[in-house]
Design a protein around this motif. Sequence first.
Motif, PDB file in Angstrom:
ATOM      1  N   ALA A 244       0.847  -1.193   0.000  1.00 45.60           N
ATOM      2  CA  ALA A 244       0.000   0.000   0.000  1.00 45.60           C
ATOM      3  C   ALA A 244       0.880   1.239   0.000  1.00 45.60           C
ATOM      4  O   ALA A 244       2.076   1.171   0.290  1.00 45.60           O
ATOM      5  N   GLY A 245       0.271   2.368  -0.324  1.00 41.00           N
ATOM      6  CA  GLY A 245       0.996   3.639  -0.288  1.00 41.00           C
ATOM      7  C   GLY A 245       0.037   4.777  -0.001  1.00 41.00           C
ATOM      8  O   GLY A 245      -1.133   4.726  -0.403  1.00 41.00           O
ATOM      9  N   ILE A 246       0.520   5.754   0.740  1.00 40.74           N
ATOM     10  CA  ILE A 246      -0.282   6.954   1.023  1.00 40.74           C
ATOM     11  C   ILE A 246       0.635   8.166   0.892  1.00 40.74           C
ATOM     12  O   ILE A 246       1.794   8.121   1.324  1.00 40.74           O
ATOM     13  N   VAL A 247       0.081   9.230   0.309  1.00 46.44           N
ATOM     14  CA  VAL A 247       0.788  10.516   0.286  1.00 46.44           C
ATOM     15  C   VAL A 247      -0.105  11.531   0.973  1.00 46.44           C
ATOM     16  O   VAL A 247      -1.315  11.579   0.714  1.00 46.44           O
ATOM     17  N   ALA A 248       0.485  12.353   1.855  1.00 45.74           N
ATOM     18  CA  ALA A 248      -0.286  13.411   2.520  1.00 45.74           C
ATOM     19  C   ALA A 248       0.615  14.616   2.725  1.00 45.74           C
ATOM     20  O   ALA A 248       1.817  14.456   2.970  1.00 45.74           O
ATOM     21  N   PRO A 249       0.036  15.820   2.621  1.00 45.93           N
ATOM     22  CA  PRO A 249       0.877  17.007   2.853  1.00 45.93           C
ATOM     23  C   PRO A 249       1.219  17.141   4.321  1.00 45.93           C
ATOM     24  O   PRO A 249       0.497  16.625   5.183  1.00 45.93           O
ATOM     25  N   GLN A 250       2.333  17.806   4.606  1.00 43.42           N
ATOM     26  CA  GLN A 250       2.751  18.075   5.983  1.00 43.42           C
ATOM     27  C   GLN A 250       2.960  19.586   6.114  1.00 43.42           C
ATOM     28  O   GLN A 250       3.047  20.294   5.105  1.00 43.42           O
ATOM     29  N   ASP A 252       5.072  23.019   6.681  1.00 41.56           N
ATOM     30  CA  ASP A 252       6.372  23.427   6.125  1.00 41.56           C
ATOM     31  C   ASP A 252       6.584  22.927   4.697  1.00 41.56           C
ATOM     32  O   ASP A 252       7.704  22.549   4.330  1.00 41.56           O
ATOM     33  N   GLY A 253       5.512  22.870   3.903  1.00 36.66           N
ATOM     34  CA  GLY A 253       5.675  22.595   2.482  1.00 36.66           C
ATOM     35  C   GLY A 253       6.306  21.262   2.134  1.00 36.66           C
ATOM     36  O   GLY A 253       7.199  21.200   1.284  1.00 36.66           O
ATOM     37  N   ARG A 254       5.856  20.218   2.795  1.00 37.08           N
ATOM     38  CA  ARG A 254       6.368  18.890   2.459  1.00 37.08           C
ATOM     39  C   ARG A 254       5.219  17.941   2.148  1.00 37.08           C
ATOM     40  O   ARG A 254       4.087  18.183   2.541  1.00 37.08           O
ATOM     41  N   PHE A 255       5.554  16.862   1.434  1.00 36.94           N
ATOM     42  CA  PHE A 255       4.661  15.715   1.329  1.00 36.94           C
ATOM     43  C   PHE A 255       5.293  14.578   2.119  1.00 36.94           C
ATOM     44  O   PHE A 255       6.512  14.387   2.022  1.00 36.94           O
ATOM     45  N   ALA A 256       4.502  13.845   2.897  1.00 38.06           N
ATOM     46  CA  ALA A 256       5.011  12.605   3.494  1.00 38.06           C
ATOM     47  C   ALA A 256       4.466  11.454   2.661  1.00 38.06           C
ATOM     48  O   ALA A 256       3.300  11.466   2.264  1.00 38.06           O
ATOM     49  N   VAL A 257       5.326  10.497   2.385  1.00 34.58           N
ATOM     50  CA  VAL A 257       4.906   9.296   1.649  1.00 34.58           C
ATOM     51  C   VAL A 257       5.165   8.101   2.558  1.00 34.58           C
ATOM     52  O   VAL A 257       6.266   7.962   3.086  1.00 34.58           O
ATOM     53  N   VAL A 258       4.143   7.276   2.754  1.00 37.54           N
ATOM     54  CA  VAL A 258       4.394   6.014   3.441  1.00 37.54           C
ATOM     55  C   VAL A 258       4.127   4.874   2.462  1.00 37.54           C
ATOM     56  O   VAL A 258       3.106   4.852   1.781  1.00 37.54           O
ATOM     57  N   ASP A 270      15.827   2.312  -0.134  1.00 39.56           N
ATOM     58  CA  ASP A 270      16.689   3.080  -1.043  1.00 39.56           C
ATOM     59  C   ASP A 270      15.819   3.749  -2.102  1.00 39.56           C
ATOM     60  O   ASP A 270      14.690   3.308  -2.366  1.00 39.56           O
ATOM     61  N   ASP A 271      16.345   4.834  -2.703  1.00 40.23           N
ATOM     62  CA  ASP A 271      15.554   5.646  -3.645  1.00 40.23           C
ATOM     63  C   ASP A 271      14.936   4.800  -4.758  1.00 40.23           C
ATOM     64  O   ASP A 271      13.738   4.857  -5.010  1.00 40.23           O
ATOM     65  N   GLU A 272      15.782   4.037  -5.431  1.00 39.47           N
ATOM     66  CA  GLU A 272      15.312   3.271  -6.582  1.00 39.47           C
ATOM     67  C   GLU A 272      14.297   2.211  -6.134  1.00 39.47           C
ATOM     68  O   GLU A 272      13.244   2.048  -6.747  1.00 39.47           O
ATOM     69  N   LEU A 281       2.000  -0.097  -7.352  1.00 34.85           N
ATOM     70  CA  LEU A 281       0.683   0.240  -6.779  1.00 34.85           C
ATOM     71  C   LEU A 281      -0.244   0.729  -7.879  1.00 34.85           C
ATOM     72  O   LEU A 281       0.214   1.289  -8.886  1.00 34.85           O
ATOM     73  N   PRO A 282      -1.557   0.585  -7.679  1.00 33.92           N
ATOM     74  CA  PRO A 282      -2.473   1.054  -8.723  1.00 33.92           C
ATOM     75  C   PRO A 282      -2.500   2.577  -8.871  1.00 33.92           C
ATOM     76  O   PRO A 282      -2.960   3.071  -9.888  1.00 33.92           O
ATOM     77  N   ALA A 283      -2.029   3.329  -7.880  1.00 28.93           N
ATOM     78  CA  ALA A 283      -2.052   4.799  -7.961  1.00 28.93           C
ATOM     79  C   ALA A 283      -0.759   5.276  -8.609  1.00 28.93           C
ATOM     80  O   ALA A 283       0.283   5.352  -7.940  1.00 28.93           O
ATOM     81  N   PRO A 284      -0.788   5.617  -9.915  1.00 21.86           N
ATOM     82  CA  PRO A 284       0.467   5.983 -10.591  1.00 21.86           C
ATOM     83  C   PRO A 284       1.091   7.251 -10.012  1.00 21.86           C
ATOM     84  O   PRO A 284       2.298   7.464 -10.120  1.00 21.86           O
ATOM     85  N   GLN A 285       0.273   8.098  -9.358  1.00 26.07           N
ATOM     86  CA  GLN A 285       0.773   9.367  -8.827  1.00 26.07           C
ATOM     87  C   GLN A 285       1.861   9.161  -7.771  1.00 26.07           C
ATOM     88  O   GLN A 285       2.741  10.006  -7.599  1.00 26.07           O
ATOM     89  N   ILE A 286       1.790   8.030  -7.028  1.00 26.87           N
ATOM     90  CA  ILE A 286       2.753   7.835  -5.930  1.00 26.87           C
ATOM     91  C   ILE A 286       4.143   7.544  -6.506  1.00 26.87           C
ATOM     92  O   ILE A 286       5.141   8.144  -6.104  1.00 26.87           O
ATOM     93  N   GLY A 287       4.196   6.648  -7.480  1.00 26.22           N
ATOM     94  CA  GLY A 287       5.481   6.334  -8.123  1.00 26.22           C
ATOM     95  C   GLY A 287       6.059   7.564  -8.806  1.00 26.22           C
ATOM     96  O   GLY A 287       7.257   7.844  -8.705  1.00 26.22           O
ATOM     97  N   GLU A 288       5.195   8.329  -9.501  1.00 22.35           N
ATOM     98  CA  GLU A 288       5.678   9.536 -10.187  1.00 22.35           C
ATOM     99  C   GLU A 288       6.284  10.516  -9.196  1.00 22.35           C
ATOM    100  O   GLU A 288       7.331  11.114  -9.436  1.00 22.35           O
ATOM    101  N   LEU A 289       5.625  10.655  -8.043  1.00 23.88           N
ATOM    102  CA  LEU A 289       6.135  11.583  -7.027  1.00 23.88           C
ATOM    103  C   LEU A 289       7.521  11.129  -6.545  1.00 23.88           C
ATOM    104  O   LEU A 289       8.447  11.933  -6.431  1.00 23.88           O
ATOM    105  N   LEU A 290       7.662   9.832  -6.291  1.00 23.16           N
ATOM    106  CA  LEU A 290       8.941   9.341  -5.781  1.00 23.16           C
ATOM    107  C   LEU A 290      10.053   9.462  -6.825  1.00 23.16           C
ATOM    108  O   LEU A 290      11.220   9.601  -6.488  1.00 23.16           O
ATOM    109  N   ARG A 291       9.696   9.403  -8.111  1.00 20.52           N
ATOM    110  CA  ARG A 291      10.713   9.543  -9.160  1.00 20.52           C
ATOM    111  C   ARG A 291      11.173  10.991  -9.307  1.00 20.52           C
ATOM    112  O   ARG A 291      12.288  11.240  -9.751  1.00 20.52           O
ATOM    113  N   THR A 292      10.288  11.950  -8.981  1.00 22.30           N
ATOM    114  CA  THR A 292      10.607  13.337  -9.334  1.00 22.30           C
ATOM    115  C   THR A 292      10.829  14.266  -8.143  1.00 22.30           C
ATOM    116  O   THR A 292      11.519  15.276  -8.280  1.00 22.30           O
TER     117      THR A 292
END
Length: 462
Positions: A244-250, A252-258, A270-272, A281-292
Amino acid sequence: MAPAGRAVVIGASMGGLLAARALSETYAEVVLLDRDVLPDGPANRRGVPQGRQLHVLLDRGRQVLTALFPGLDEELTARGVCPVDLHGEVHWYNDGHRMRRAPSDLVAYGMSRPLLEQVVRERVHALPGVRVLSGHEVTGLIVTPDRRWVTGVRVSAGVRVPVGDRGSAGGRSEFTVAADLVVDAGGRGSRSPVWLAAAGYRPAPEERVEVDVTYVTRTYRRESGQLEGLLGALANAVPGRPRAGIVAPQEDGRFAVVLSGVLGEQPPTDDEGMAAFAETLPAPQIGELLRTARPVDPPARMRFPASVRRRYERLRRLPEGHLVFGDGLCSFNPIYGQGMTVAALEALLLRRLLAEGGDGLARRFYRGAARLIDPPWQLSVGTDLRFPEVTGRRTLRVRLVNAYVGRLHAAATTDAGLGAAFLRVLNLVDPPTRLLTPGRLVRVLRGPRRAVARRPVGVGRV
Ligand SMILES: Cc1cc2nc3c(=O)[nH]c(=O)nc-3n(C[C@H](O)[C@H](O)[C@H](O)COP(=O)(O)OP(=O)(O)OC[C@H]3O[C@@H](n4cnc5c(N)ncnc54)[C@H](O)[C@@H]3O)c2cc1C
């Protein structure tokens, strides 16, 4: 009635702080003891290792917290916390189905766990009669000779130094604090079972559901255009893809990804590896965020072996003057984000019972707590039982509900009303029965059935 007497609270994390808020209306003095030296600002600490992991406060929890601490919403916003419309501003993928979005009144605050605890701690410190003793460890309960009442706690405080040949903890002072009520909010590792056993009480029956969850949380710089302009994303774990994966804003202008894995599945650190894991994961936005996105800190990893519920309400003999509260009573699979909200509901219950007065507080509290824990426990354990590896009773009701909710997720790809109803139940705002109104039953059963495969299932234990 004017406040009188003294209550002692073991643990000054979210559970202890919320208990103290409830107690402060009845007791003239509320003493909170925490073995950690509590920080002055929003910082991680040893006694709350989960504080490094992404925490989501459910909408029901937000409602209760703002009722207990008026103006909390505004204060959080002033500290840079971003309110998120849970249905309108989040990419939801439930069982691989992309939920149709719609504006809603369900709000989650995008904030780190240490910040929430700090803001609540400041509010509780400011309450009349509340004293916080930081760096004070409770080492035992004081019980009357007839063993019917708990009348205080034993405390060890000071700097830890090596124990010399005196056989005592040199450099630490040991003393007792008398109390009319002791509330143990010492968390999942609460020592009350051991202390009560030493006083001759039977252990509370324990329910344990092994889920073997691993969390990896990391924060990233938040920049415009990420997540297609939305504020969050979520993809849940399903049998066959225990990830599973979740992204939420924090603040001070951050996103937390679990990224999380259940039943032994381990997200890499590790990054890669993290990006590759997210891309399964079915949510392509999470992978895209981690790549960029640019990481702000190193990833933090934590394992959670099992959900644990201690059924004090089933004990025939209980001491008076003692309660177990928060995670010590029930520690939920963190994936469902229920712990802080349930602690807040327990605080409301405790406040009401104290205002009513009368004997038998412990029994009344445990009975009431069991009633309020039942729905979130059934929701989380029932959902975990979808995984064949999870041990537990799969009653006909559990199987029917899981099959129905699976169909609901498919129907919610086009029917925003069904998605809204699901999110209200998930956020403990509405009871689960609201999903079963005749109108919703018809819409679920007539809706699309098939999973929408967005991504090929990736590597790993699938
Ligand atoms: C990985 C993970 C993620 C989570 N995510 C969420 C989420 O998204 N949403 C949510 O609502 N909940 C979440 N939770 C649960 C949440 O963290 C807890 O429900 C919440 O902190 C309330 O717990 P508590 O105060 O009862 O115990 P804890 O937070 O464990 O605090 C116990 C406190 O007691 C102190 N203490 C312990 N023993 C003693 C002693 N003998 N003497 C003095 N002090 C003592 C400790 O120092 C600590 O401060 C998550 C939990 C985990 C593990």
